[in-house]
Design a protein around this motif. Structure first.
Motif, PDB file in Angstrom:
ATOM      1  N   GLY A  59      10.273 -17.561  19.443  1.00 13.62           N
ATOM      2  CA  GLY A  59      11.668 -17.118  19.464  1.00 13.62           C
ATOM      3  C   GLY A  59      11.899 -16.020  18.435  1.00 13.62           C
ATOM      4  N   THR A  60      11.196 -16.111  17.313  1.00 14.25           N
ATOM      5  CA  THR A  60      11.318 -15.081  16.280  1.00 14.25           C
ATOM      6  C   THR A  60      10.813 -13.744  16.808  1.00 14.25           C
ATOM      7  OG1 THR A  60      10.874 -16.837  14.674  1.00 14.25           O
ATOM      8  CG2 THR A  60      10.848 -14.588  13.843  1.00 14.25           C
ATOM      9  N   ASP A 155      21.013 -14.941  20.857  1.00 10.27           N
ATOM     10  CA  ASP A 155      19.997 -15.863  20.363  1.00 10.27           C
ATOM     11  C   ASP A 155      20.279 -17.188  21.076  1.00 10.27           C
ATOM     12  OD1 ASP A 155      18.514 -17.807  19.088  1.00 10.27           O
ATOM     13  OD2 ASP A 155      18.747 -16.953  17.086  1.00 10.27           O
ATOM     14  N   SER A 179      13.465 -19.545  22.479  1.00  8.40           N
ATOM     15  CA  SER A 179      12.286 -20.139  21.845  1.00  8.40           C
ATOM     16  C   SER A 179      11.890 -21.339  22.681  1.00  8.40           C
ATOM     17  CB  SER A 179      12.622 -20.606  20.432  1.00  8.40           C
ATOM     18  OG  SER A 179      11.612 -21.484  19.963  1.00  8.40           O
ATOM     19  N   LYS A 184      12.164 -27.539  20.701  1.00  6.90           N
ATOM     20  CA  LYS A 184      13.243 -27.160  21.601  1.00  6.90           C
ATOM     21  C   LYS A 184      13.237 -28.066  22.842  1.00  6.90           C
ATOM     22  CE  LYS A 184      14.720 -23.685  19.062  1.00  6.90           C
ATOM     23  NZ  LYS A 184      14.018 -23.518  17.795  1.00  6.90           N
TER      24      LYS A 184
HETATM   25  C1  LIG Z   1      14.091 -22.067  17.005  1.00  2.96           C
HETATM   26  C2  LIG Z   1      15.005 -20.956  16.719  1.00  2.96           C
HETATM   27  C3  LIG Z   1      14.566 -19.639  16.487  1.00  2.96           C
HETATM   28  C4  LIG Z   1      13.140 -19.271  16.315  1.00  2.96           C
HETATM   29  O1  LIG Z   1      12.279 -19.680  17.277  1.00  2.96           O
HETATM   30  P1  LIG Z   1      10.729 -19.875  16.961  1.00  2.96           P
HETATM   31  O2  LIG Z   1      10.141 -20.025  18.318  1.00  2.96           O
HETATM   32  O3  LIG Z   1      10.583 -21.086  16.123  1.00  2.96           O
HETATM   33  O4  LIG Z   1      10.249 -18.631  16.279  1.00  2.96           O
HETATM   34  C5  LIG Z   1      15.515 -18.642  16.335  1.00  2.96           C
HETATM   35  N1  LIG Z   1      16.827 -18.911  16.380  1.00  2.96           N
HETATM   36  C6  LIG Z   1      17.282 -20.152  16.572  1.00  2.96           C
HETATM   37  C7  LIG Z   1      18.754 -20.375  16.634  1.00  2.96           C
HETATM   38  C8  LIG Z   1      16.394 -21.221  16.725  1.00  2.96           C
HETATM   39  O5  LIG Z   1      16.867 -22.457  16.877  1.00  2.96           O
END
Ligand SMILES: *Cc1c(COP(=O)(O)O)cnc(C)c1O
Length: 364
Positions: A59-60, A155, A179, A184
């Motif tokens: 997600g990053t 996001d 993500s 999740k």
């Molecule tokens: C989990 C999350 C991310 C980052 O995702 P990753 O896959 O862990 O890098 C970014 N924003 C929010 C709101 C998240 O919950």
């Protein structure tokens, strides 16, 4: 002990299905950008209702590439919420841009009025976070986006599958980020993420960005990182998307059970008739937060605070512009109860009884 997460794959049938997904990838050997990645991207695009999806490493990565594809960097500002996982602010900062932190409302999501107060000539994007799996007030945020001609990057990392007026999380922004990390609700067995968009230029650019900014594996158009999704994770996600609605329904049933039992004691999450939340976390609010957390711990109920430190109060962001009055009060009251789909009825009742006992012992 009722644990907050239980990420084990302990169902034999499910274990066999996932091993089979992995075996298929072993057999063809295309561990990076194999056929399951293309299939996964098509499936996600269709599910969200967008033209294009691009699988990425996390997600990053998704947030970073989305921002880069809009040429956001040095000198630019991106308005986001004060309350999120720190990845949201980090992705903005590492493009060279500056995060600007807006306030939140009681639903823990960004306050659209605060977004409008923070807009400046340098604002290049609005980045709302659908926190806890509840979609932000997209009516108002879309209006602001149109009024000032500033694109929205969603996001939606916590909200895959949530809806607002019948539209899916990720369908509102110019670009949207997910993500699929193991915590999740729609989860891989390791890090994974995805970006969706209708914009062909962003799509092409993100394709390059996820592999060191290259096209045809030779010419480098942009400085970037390696952020591709593993084929094995895409294969697992393709299998798991079939179970998603079922998992969301289970979580929603638990949320509704908690809501009717707990709303006399604490502020419980609230849904508008046009919203369908997925309850990534079940976050209550109470002035007795710290005492309640300790009490539940003693009764064998693990809880979490997501997140105890607002992003603008983290050391790298202390100098950033902010409007966080309500957020500073609300953050002291939030507590996430165990509410994942594996929590059985008996455990739900025990959690409810423990909260009930806490308030009875304290106030009678
Ligand atoms: C989990 C999350 C991310 C980052 O995702 P990753 O896959 O862990 O890098 C970014 N924003 C929010 C709101 C998240 O919950």
């Amino acid at each position: 002990m009722i644990s907050f997460h239980d990420l084990r794959i302990d169902n034999d049938q499910e274990k066999m299905s996932i091993l089979k997904c992995i075996e298929t990838v072993f057999d063809h050997g295309q561990f990076i950008l194999g056929p399951e990645v293309t299939e996964f991207e098509k499936t996600v695009a269709k599910y969200i209702g967008k033209k294009y999806a691009i699988g990425v490493g996390s997600g990053t990565d998704a947030l970073f590439f989305a921002l880069k594809s809009l040429d956001i960097g040095q000198g630019d500002e991106v308005i986001t919420t004060a309350l999120s996982w720190i990845a949201t602010a980090n992705a903005i900062k590492i493009t060279g841009a500056t995060p600007v932190f807006a306030d939140i409302n009681n639903d823990l999501n960004i306050d659209p009025d605060s977004i409008e107060r923070l807009i400046s000539p340098n604002t290049k994007a609005i980045l709302p976070v659908h926190f806890t799996g509840k979609i932000c007030n997209m009516d108002k945020i879309s209006q602001i986006s149109e009024k000032y001609h500033i694109p929205i990057i969603e996001d939606a990392c916590q909200a895959f599958g949530a809806t607002y007026r019948g539209k899916k999380a990720g369908s509102f922004g110019k670009i949207s980020c997910f993500s699929m990390n193991p915590m999740k609700i729609f989860a891989a067995c390791g890090d994974a993420g995805c970006i969706v968009t209708d914009d062909i230029e962003c799509y092409n650019q993100i394709q390059a960005l996820r592999y060191n900014g290259t096209v045809n594996k030779e010419t480098c158009l942009y400085s970037s990182l390696n952020g591709r999704i593993d084929t094995i994770q895409a294969a697992i996600l393709l299998h798991r998307i079939n179970q998603l609605e079922n998992i969301i329904e289970k979580r929603r049933r638990i949320a509704s059970y908690y809501q009717s039992a707990l709303n006399k004691f604490v502020k419980t999450p609230h849904e508008m008739p046009w919203e369908k939340d997925i309850y990534y976390t079940y976050t209550i609010q109470t002035k007795e937060r710290d005492k309640l957390k300790n009490y539940l711990e003693k009764r064998g109920v693990e809880t979490k605070i997501q997140h105890p430190i607002l992003m603008p109060l983290q050391p790298p962001y202390l100098q950033c512009k902010r409007d966080i009055k309500k957020a500073q009060t609300i953050v002291k009251d939030i507590l996430c109860l165990p509410a994942n789909e594996k929590i059985i009825q008996k455990e739900q009742d025990m959690i409810i009884k423990s909260v009930y006992d806490f308030f009875s012992d304290t106030y009678e």
